[in-house]
Design a protein around this motif. Structure first.
Motif, PDB file in Angstrom:
ATOM      1  N   VAL A 133      -2.972  52.795   7.667  1.00  0.00           N
ATOM      2  CA  VAL A 133      -2.611  51.609   8.382  1.00  0.00           C
ATOM      3  C   VAL A 133      -3.115  50.503   6.983  1.00  0.00           C
ATOM      4  CG1 VAL A 133      -3.138  50.366  10.970  1.00  0.00           C
ATOM      5  CG2 VAL A 133      -2.378  51.482  10.845  1.00  0.00           C
TER       6      VAL A 133
ATOM      7  N   TYR B 267      -2.090  46.743   5.342  1.00  0.00           N
ATOM      8  CA  TYR B 267      -2.678  45.689   4.896  1.00  0.00           C
ATOM      9  C   TYR B 267      -2.486  45.232   3.618  1.00  0.00           C
ATOM     10  CZ  TYR B 267      -2.547  44.978   9.704  1.00  0.00           C
ATOM     11  OH  TYR B 267      -2.629  45.574  11.826  1.00  0.00           O
TER      12      TYR B 267
ATOM     13  N   ASP C 259       3.000  59.338  19.528  1.00  0.00           N
ATOM     14  CA  ASP C 259       2.013  60.285  19.409  1.00  0.00           C
ATOM     15  C   ASP C 259       1.817  61.998  19.458  1.00  0.00           C
ATOM     16  OD1 ASP C 259      -0.044  58.106  18.200  1.00  0.00           O
ATOM     17  OD2 ASP C 259      -0.423  57.778  20.142  1.00  0.00           O
TER      18      ASP C 259
ATOM     19  N   ASN D 202      -1.506  60.859  11.758  1.00  0.00           N
ATOM     20  CA  ASN D 202      -1.055  60.052  12.802  1.00  0.00           C
ATOM     21  C   ASN D 202      -2.488  60.754  14.255  1.00  0.00           C
ATOM     22  OD1 ASN D 202       0.648  58.437  15.419  1.00  0.00           O
ATOM     23  ND2 ASN D 202      -0.465  60.356  17.052  1.00  0.00           N
TER      24      ASN D 202
ATOM     25  N   TYR E  93      -4.235  57.199  12.488  1.00  0.00           N
ATOM     26  CA  TYR E  93      -3.768  56.076  12.734  1.00  0.00           C
ATOM     27  C   TYR E  93      -3.158  56.246  13.895  1.00  0.00           C
ATOM     28  CZ  TYR E  93      -6.216  55.197   8.698  1.00  0.00           C
ATOM     29  OH  TYR E  93      -7.415  55.019   7.993  1.00  0.00           O
ATOM     30  N   HIS E  94      -3.050  56.140  14.798  1.00  0.00           N
ATOM     31  CA  HIS E  94      -1.900  56.578  15.825  1.00  0.00           C
ATOM     32  C   HIS E  94      -0.709  55.551  15.920  1.00  0.00           C
ATOM     33  CE1 HIS E  94      -5.326  58.607  18.828  1.00  0.00           C
ATOM     34  NE2 HIS E  94      -4.849  59.233  18.126  1.00  0.00           N
TER      35      HIS E  94
ATOM     36  N   LYS F  87       0.518  53.136  17.749  1.00  0.00           N
ATOM     37  CA  LYS F  87       0.845  52.209  18.337  1.00  0.00           C
ATOM     38  C   LYS F  87      -0.347  50.959  17.063  1.00  0.00           C
ATOM     39  CE  LYS F  87      -1.783  48.714  22.249  1.00  0.00           C
ATOM     40  NZ  LYS F  87      -2.732  49.029  23.205  1.00  0.00           N
ATOM     41  N   GLU F  88      -1.172  51.581  16.786  1.00  0.00           N
ATOM     42  CA  GLU F  88      -1.530  50.803  15.531  1.00  0.00           C
ATOM     43  C   GLU F  88      -0.920  50.887  14.643  1.00  0.00           C
ATOM     44  OE1 GLU F  88      -5.960  51.364  12.929  1.00  0.00           O
ATOM     45  OE2 GLU F  88      -5.575  52.746  14.405  1.00  0.00           O
ATOM     46  N   LEU F  89      -0.029  51.966  14.364  1.00  0.00           N
ATOM     47  CA  LEU F  89       0.407  52.085  13.375  1.00  0.00           C
ATOM     48  C   LEU F  89       1.864  50.832  13.223  1.00  0.00           C
ATOM     49  CD1 LEU F  89       1.820  53.300  10.787  1.00  0.00           C
ATOM     50  CD2 LEU F  89       3.192  54.640  11.885  1.00  0.00           C
TER      51      LEU F  89
ATOM     52  N   GLN G 168       2.023  47.850  15.040  1.00  0.00           N
ATOM     53  CA  GLN G 168       1.490  47.008  14.765  1.00  0.00           C
ATOM     54  C   GLN G 168       0.868  46.147  13.191  1.00  0.00           C
ATOM     55  OE1 GLN G 168       0.517  44.526  17.192  1.00  0.00           O
ATOM     56  NE2 GLN G 168      -0.034  43.140  15.941  1.00  0.00           N
ATOM     57  N   ALA G 169       0.313  47.533  12.176  1.00  0.00           N
ATOM     58  CA  ALA G 169       0.402  46.683  10.936  1.00  0.00           C
ATOM     59  C   ALA G 169       1.806  46.501  10.146  1.00  0.00           C
ATOM     60  CB  ALA G 169      -0.400  48.342  10.198  1.00  0.00           C
TER      61      ALA G 169
ATOM     62  N   ASP H  48       2.747  43.523  11.335  1.00  0.00           N
ATOM     63  CA  ASP H  48       1.467  42.317  10.820  1.00  0.00           C
ATOM     64  C   ASP H  48       2.447  42.383   9.343  1.00  0.00           C
ATOM     65  OD1 ASP H  48       0.629  41.459  12.892  1.00  0.00           O
ATOM     66  OD2 ASP H  48      -1.167  43.237  12.615  1.00  0.00           O
TER      67      ASP H  48
END
Length: 212
Positions: A17, A21, A41, A51, A54-55, A57-59, A61-62, A65
């Motif tokens: 993640v 960014y 997951d 994973n 960085y689960h 959901k977090e991935l 969102q990245a 973005d």
């Protein structure tokens, strides 16, 4: 230079993640490829230990973005493994996960690897999976297979190389032990040096330009 346009170059990630960014801030023209391979997951952690850090959901969102910051499409890699992530429910969950995102799904028929945990999904399931995604607004294609009949497809050569390296190290251990039984420390020093030479030999992976 190699005269290859940036748009024809893909930068792949297993799902780190912070690095996604970082790449977004660079604003380069390369395509971002994300190895997804599962929609929850539990399954993804079993296939990709990253994973656990960085689960999904977090991935996701990245990735959203990244698209927002760069206005570039993401390619999601999805290796289809029989009875693991290739059924209709998985396809439905993938559509739900990616709906609304500027993306493309690259479906990869997983290659059979000796003693591997996963096996290739049936051609029928692969086609049904692709068609379901396309019919529900997610652009998906199937990666062409090359070299699987001679164990030279993506992942197969690496596995074979690692196996041969271990066998060479084992053979070296026996050989050195037989020659230098009278001097145990010398045998250990020579073995260590030989092991480093063998392990340093790069594994060749054919079938994918994505190895970051």
């Amino acid at each position: 230079g190699l005269n290859i346009g940036a748009r024809h170059i893909s930068i792949s990630t297993s799902g780190l993640v912070p690095r996604i960014y970082d790449l977004a801030k660079e604003n380069i023209q390369c395509t971002l490829s994300v190895s997804l391979h599962a929609t929850n997951d539990e399954k993804r952690s079993a296939m990709m230990p990253v994973n656990n850090s960085y689960h999904i959901k977090e991935l996701m969102q990245a990735c959203k973005d990244y698209i927002s910051m760069t206005n570039k499409r993401i390619s999601f890699e999805y290796a289809l493994a029989k009875d693991n992530n290739d059924n209709l429910q998985d396809a439905q969950e993938l559509v739900k996960l990616l709906r609304g995102m500027l993306c493309h799904v690259n479906l990869i028929p997983i290659n059979k690897i000796e003693n591997g945990k996963f096996t290739k999904s049936s051609n029928e399931n692969i086609i049904k999976f692709r068609d379901y995604l396309n019919d529900h607004g997610i652009v998906a294609t199937i990666r062409r297979e090359l070299g699987s009949d001679i164990d030279a497809a993506c992942g197969q050569l690496r596995r074979k190389n690692l196996k041969e390296t271990k066998e060479q190290i084992f053979a070296t251990t026996i050989h050195i032990s037989n020659i230098l039984k009278s001097n145990e420390m010398s045998a250990i020093c020579i073995l260590y040096k030989k092991q480093q030479e063998l392990v340093a030999t790069p594994a060749i992976v054919v079938g994918s330009p994505y190895n970051i």
